[in-house]
Design a protein around this motif. Structure first.
Motif, PDB file in Angstrom:
ATOM      1  N   UNK A   1       0.835  -1.205   0.000  1.00 58.11           N
ATOM      2  CA  UNK A   1       0.000   0.000   0.000  1.00 58.11           C
ATOM      3  C   UNK A   1       0.871   1.257   0.000  1.00 58.11           C
ATOM      4  N   UNK A   2       1.865   1.313   0.855  1.00 64.44           N
ATOM      5  CA  UNK A   2       2.725   2.502   0.955  1.00 64.44           C
ATOM      6  C   UNK A   2       3.547   2.698  -0.320  1.00 64.44           C
ATOM      7  N   UNK A   3       4.047   1.603  -0.894  1.00 59.43           N
ATOM      8  CA  UNK A   3       4.833   1.707  -2.130  1.00 59.43           C
ATOM      9  C   UNK A   3       3.982   2.284  -3.256  1.00 59.43           C
ATOM     10  N   UNK A   4       2.744   1.839  -3.331  1.00 56.23           N
ATOM     11  CA  UNK A   4       1.845   2.291  -4.394  1.00 56.23           C
ATOM     12  C   UNK A   4       1.572   3.778  -4.263  1.00 56.23           C
ATOM     13  N   UNK A   5       1.168   4.197  -3.065  1.00 61.01           N
ATOM     14  CA  UNK A   5       0.830   5.607  -2.889  1.00 61.01           C
ATOM     15  C   UNK A   5       2.057   6.511  -3.072  1.00 61.01           C
ATOM     16  N   UNK A   6       3.221   6.037  -2.664  1.00 66.25           N
ATOM     17  CA  UNK A   6       4.423   6.862  -2.795  1.00 66.25           C
ATOM     18  C   UNK A   6       4.801   7.053  -4.260  1.00 66.25           C
ATOM     19  N   UNK A   7       4.904   5.953  -5.007  1.00 67.02           N
ATOM     20  CA  UNK A   7       5.348   6.054  -6.397  1.00 67.02           C
ATOM     21  C   UNK A   7       4.278   6.676  -7.288  1.00 67.02           C
TER      22      UNK A   7
ATOM     23  N   UNK B   1       2.128   8.871  -6.250  1.00 71.45           N
ATOM     24  CA  UNK B   1       2.172  10.276  -5.897  1.00 71.45           C
ATOM     25  C   UNK B   1       3.346  10.993  -6.538  1.00 71.45           C
ATOM     26  N   UNK B   2       4.477  10.315  -6.629  1.00 73.80           N
ATOM     27  CA  UNK B   2       5.654  10.897  -7.254  1.00 73.80           C
ATOM     28  C   UNK B   2       5.404  11.131  -8.744  1.00 73.80           C
ATOM     29  N   UNK B   3       4.740  10.171  -9.380  1.00 73.79           N
ATOM     30  CA  UNK B   3       4.420  10.323 -10.802  1.00 73.79           C
ATOM     31  C   UNK B   3       3.466  11.496 -11.008  1.00 73.79           C
ATOM     32  N   UNK B   4       2.456  11.588 -10.154  1.00 75.98           N
ATOM     33  CA  UNK B   4       1.499  12.679 -10.278  1.00 75.98           C
ATOM     34  C   UNK B   4       2.168  14.025 -10.045  1.00 75.98           C
ATOM     35  N   UNK B   5       3.113  14.083  -9.114  1.00 82.18           N
ATOM     36  CA  UNK B   5       3.796  15.338  -8.799  1.00 82.18           C
ATOM     37  C   UNK B   5       4.673  15.810  -9.950  1.00 82.18           C
ATOM     38  N   UNK B   6       5.186  14.877 -10.753  1.00 80.30           N
ATOM     39  CA  UNK B   6       6.069  15.225 -11.875  1.00 80.30           C
ATOM     40  C   UNK B   6       5.349  15.186 -13.216  1.00 80.30           C
ATOM     41  N   UNK B   7       4.025  15.199 -13.172  1.00 76.58           N
ATOM     42  CA  UNK B   7       3.235  15.048 -14.400  1.00 76.58           C
ATOM     43  C   UNK B   7       3.521  16.139 -15.431  1.00 76.58           C
ATOM     44  N   UNK B   8       3.751  17.380 -14.980  1.00 77.27           N
ATOM     45  CA  UNK B   8       3.997  18.476 -15.930  1.00 77.27           C
ATOM     46  C   UNK B   8       5.238  18.238 -16.780  1.00 77.27           C
ATOM     47  N   UNK B   9       6.158  17.435 -16.281  1.00 80.25           N
ATOM     48  CA  UNK B   9       7.379  17.141 -17.030  1.00 80.25           C
ATOM     49  C   UNK B   9       7.291  15.806 -17.773  1.00 80.25           C
ATOM     50  N   UNK B  10       6.063  15.266 -17.837  1.00 75.37           N
ATOM     51  CA  UNK B  10       5.858  14.000 -18.540  1.00 75.37           C
ATOM     52  C   UNK B  10       4.737  14.104 -19.576  1.00 75.37           C
TER      53      UNK B  10
ATOM     54  N   UNK C   1      -4.519  11.203  -8.929  1.00 75.07           N
ATOM     55  CA  UNK C   1      -4.488  11.997  -7.705  1.00 75.07           C
ATOM     56  C   UNK C   1      -5.714  11.719  -6.840  1.00 75.07           C
ATOM     57  N   UNK C   2      -6.864  11.606  -7.493  1.00 76.12           N
ATOM     58  CA  UNK C   2      -8.091  11.292  -6.744  1.00 76.12           C
ATOM     59  C   UNK C   2      -7.997   9.907  -6.111  1.00 76.12           C
ATOM     60  N   UNK C   3      -7.423   8.962  -6.859  1.00 76.47           N
ATOM     61  CA  UNK C   3      -7.259   7.610  -6.335  1.00 76.47           C
ATOM     62  C   UNK C   3      -6.311   7.556  -5.154  1.00 76.47           C
ATOM     63  N   UNK C   4      -5.251   8.355  -5.214  1.00 74.77           N
ATOM     64  CA  UNK C   4      -4.287   8.404  -4.102  1.00 74.77           C
ATOM     65  C   UNK C   4      -4.961   8.969  -2.855  1.00 74.77           C
ATOM     66  N   UNK C   5      -5.742  10.022  -3.028  1.00 76.35           N
ATOM     67  CA  UNK C   5      -6.444  10.613  -1.890  1.00 76.35           C
ATOM     68  C   UNK C   5      -7.408   9.598  -1.265  1.00 76.35           C
ATOM     69  N   UNK C   6      -8.115   8.872  -2.115  1.00 75.03           N
ATOM     70  CA  UNK C   6      -9.037   7.870  -1.582  1.00 75.03           C
ATOM     71  C   UNK C   6      -8.262   6.772  -0.859  1.00 75.03           C
ATOM     72  N   UNK C   7      -7.153   6.361  -1.443  1.00 74.21           N
ATOM     73  CA  UNK C   7      -6.338   5.305  -0.841  1.00 74.21           C
ATOM     74  C   UNK C   7      -5.840   5.738   0.533  1.00 74.21           C
ATOM     75  N   UNK C   8      -5.368   6.970   0.640  1.00 70.28           N
ATOM     76  CA  UNK C   8      -4.865   7.462   1.923  1.00 70.28           C
ATOM     77  C   UNK C   8      -5.965   7.467   2.977  1.00 70.28           C
ATOM     78  N   UNK C   9      -7.192   7.807   2.564  1.00 69.02           N
ATOM     79  CA  UNK C   9      -8.316   7.797   3.502  1.00 69.02           C
ATOM     80  C   UNK C   9      -8.739   6.370   3.843  1.00 69.02           C
ATOM     81  N   UNK C  10      -8.778   5.520   2.810  1.00 69.05           N
ATOM     82  CA  UNK C  10      -9.219   4.134   2.997  1.00 69.05           C
ATOM     83  C   UNK C  10      -8.298   3.352   3.926  1.00 69.05           C
TER      84      UNK C  10
ATOM     85  N   UNK D   1      12.920   9.606 -13.023  1.00 72.07           N
ATOM     86  CA  UNK D   1      12.946   8.716 -11.860  1.00 72.07           C
ATOM     87  C   UNK D   1      11.529   8.324 -11.456  1.00 72.07           C
ATOM     88  N   UNK D   2      10.609   9.287 -11.468  1.00 70.33           N
ATOM     89  CA  UNK D   2       9.215   9.006 -11.107  1.00 70.33           C
ATOM     90  C   UNK D   2       8.590   8.000 -12.070  1.00 70.33           C
ATOM     91  N   UNK D   3       8.833   8.174 -13.357  1.00 72.78           N
ATOM     92  CA  UNK D   3       8.269   7.258 -14.345  1.00 72.78           C
ATOM     93  C   UNK D   3       8.888   5.872 -14.207  1.00 72.78           C
TER      94      UNK D   3
END
Length: 217
Positions: A110-116, A118-127, A144-153, A196-198
């Motif tokens: 779960x943590x690996x998924x949300x971290x990576x 999230x990293x991809x989403x954060x660098x989206x403008x450069x992808x 991003x919406x899925x990550x937010x739901x995951x963090x809450x879930x 790196x994010x990709x």
């Protein structure tokens, strides 16, 4: 059992079925021919209702079995409930092996998924790709919406809600559908951080695919 019998009768009475009148019998008394014809019609309707009830029960059983596996049950756990072997459970519900492998992998990452993700989403403008910009950005928004739901879930105080297994299905969709789509739609990285994010996101997805692949493949 009485409740099931009542249900079958109710379904049969609600949907009467006409059958051919076999005709008079030498032993008929009074209106017995008419009553016999009506009874045969109810018999035919009851047979059809019995089949419908059995099919509905089978669907409910399959859904309950799948939900149990999404909630961490193994085929051995199902076997303990059914009193049959794991092989019997696997044969009756062949799709549960796939669900079990996905749930087992997701439960440990779960943590690996949300971290990576999230990293991809954060660098989206450069992808952003040179073609298909709209599709990529839509997938990033869904990511991003899925990550937010995951963090809450998966918060420490999270509850299962009306559908306790929904969090695991949503997490599976986050990886298998949304993250996969975003990776496939991404363009060439414009910065080392985006690269790196990709690369990390591809690693998570590759690990998921390997861990959840069918044992027969």
């Amino acid at each position: 059992m009485d409740e099931i019998g009542q249900l079958v009768r109710q379904v049969a009475e609600a949907s009467p079925v006409e059958v051919a009148d076999p005709g008079p019998k030498g032993s008929d008394v009074g209106d017995e021919q008419e009553r016999r014809s009506q009874a045969l019609s109810r018999f035919r309707a009851a047979l059809e209702a019995e089949e419908q009830v059995a099919e509905a029960a089978q669907r409910q059983t399959a859904q309950a079995a799948e939900e149990s596996v999404w909630l961490g049950a193994s085929l051995a756990d199902l076997s303990a409930v059914t009193g049959r072997t794991r092989q019997a459970a696997r044969k009756r519900w062949p799709e549960l092996g796939d669900v079990y492998r996905r749930r087992k992998w997701l439960g440990n990452h779960v943590d690996d998924i949300t971290y990576m993700a999230g990293l991809l989403a954060a660098r989206a403008d450069d992808l952003v790709p040179s073609w298909g910009h709209g599709t990529f950005m839509r997938l990033i928004r869904e990511l991003r919406e899925g990550i937010q739901r995951c963090e809450a879930d998966f918060a420490a105080d999270a509850r299962g809600g009306e559908h306790p297994a929904a969090r695991w299905r949503a997490l599976d969709d986050l990886v298998n559908v949304t993250l996969r789509g975003a990776i496939e739609a991404a363009g060439e990285p414009q910065t080392p951080e985006a690269g790196f994010a990709l690369h990390g996101a591809k690693g998570v997805l590759g690990y998921y695919d390997h861990a959840t692949a069918s044992e027969e493949s």
